[in-house]
Design an enzyme around this catalytic site. Sequence first.
Site, PDB file in Angstrom:
ATOM      1  N   PRO A  76       0.808  -1.221   0.000  1.00 39.76           N
ATOM      2  CA  PRO A  76       0.000   0.000   0.000  1.00 39.76           C
ATOM      3  C   PRO A  76       0.841   1.272   0.000  1.00 39.76           C
ATOM      4  CG  PRO A  76      -0.962  -1.604   1.480  1.00 39.76           C
ATOM      5  CD  PRO A  76       0.354  -2.180   1.024  1.00 39.76           C
ATOM      6  N   CYS A  77       0.377   2.243  -0.797  1.00 39.33           N
ATOM      7  CA  CYS A  77       1.151   3.470  -0.988  1.00 39.33           C
ATOM      8  C   CYS A  77       0.531   4.691  -0.320  1.00 39.33           C
ATOM      9  CB  CYS A  77       1.302   3.757  -2.488  1.00 39.33           C
ATOM     10  SG  CYS A  77      -0.279   4.160  -3.298  1.00 39.33           S
ATOM     11  N   GLN A  78      -0.655   4.545   0.285  1.00 31.98           N
ATOM     12  CA  GLN A  78      -1.385   5.728   0.734  1.00 31.98           C
ATOM     13  C   GLN A  78      -0.595   6.611   1.690  1.00 31.98           C
ATOM     14  OE1 GLN A  78      -2.542   2.623   0.636  1.00 31.98           O
ATOM     15  NE2 GLN A  78      -4.726   2.535   0.152  1.00 31.98           N
ATOM     16  N   SER A  81       2.184   8.464  -0.476  1.00 32.42           N
ATOM     17  CA  SER A  81       1.741   9.167  -1.669  1.00 32.42           C
ATOM     18  C   SER A  81       1.619  10.657  -1.400  1.00 32.42           C
ATOM     19  CB  SER A  81       0.384   8.610  -2.115  1.00 32.42           C
ATOM     20  OG  SER A  81      -0.186   9.430  -3.113  1.00 32.42           O
TER      21      SER A  81
END
Length: 280
Positions: A76-78, A81
Amino acid sequence: MYATKKPTVGSLFAGIGGFDLGFENAGYETRWQIEINPVCRAVLADRFPHAKQFNDVRECGKQNLEPVDVIVGGFPCQDVSSMGRRKGLEGHRTGLFYEVIRILDELRPKWVVLENVVGLLHSKDGRDFQTVVESLADCGYVGYWRVLNAQYFGVPTRRRRVFLVAGLGQHPPIELLADAAAVGTFSGSTSPANYPAEVDGWAYPTLLSGSATSQINISGSGLVFAGEHRHKMVERIGEVENNGICRGLDAANFAETHAAGNAVVPQVAEWIAERLIVVT
């Protein structure tokens, strides 16, 4: 004649299987996939019926995952980001990277390929990326990282992502770090597209410039453009009124678009897989 055994791959945070499709196109066989989103998991079950699906990376490990030659995953990049709150590896989503390390330590695949947004490189002034590299090294994995842009792989979009490729006590082929052939031998455009351009030739530049998982190009023409005849717009509205065809993005449309926006570009994954398969 005996059939050649295919090298195997397991997929973390599989989404709708972009990583997996690329590796299978290169000759690998997907053995298992982990994805928490039930809609995406249904897509995986339909498209990869030969693979086992699991729903939570925190509940997976040597007790229920088959050993494989390669583990892939776009964690996951949230939290790294530019669109997120930038909690980095301390965030509860991007922090799932540590589950990747745990699974690597338990299964010990020969190779690991990870993907994330380029924001990972400068999250917490670079300290998070240093932690990623150090964690892989502490687990016995050494290798390379490189930013790859989908537009150079025959895909009509500008999508820059950082890929890490590492081997268990063994460096991956140097071709993953430095191109060993002339650029012209690769598929796709060899230079950024020039704008403005005719609509049909656009790579869909967006207002968010690559920052969102679901994007609409600046002019909106990718959704509503009807070549040469303005009355086509009127006919489209008529179809909505007469036949109940949804106009714009409904819940199902959004789920599909969001899943596609989150997916690893298969052509990029295939390029990596082709270079790993020769040493797997």
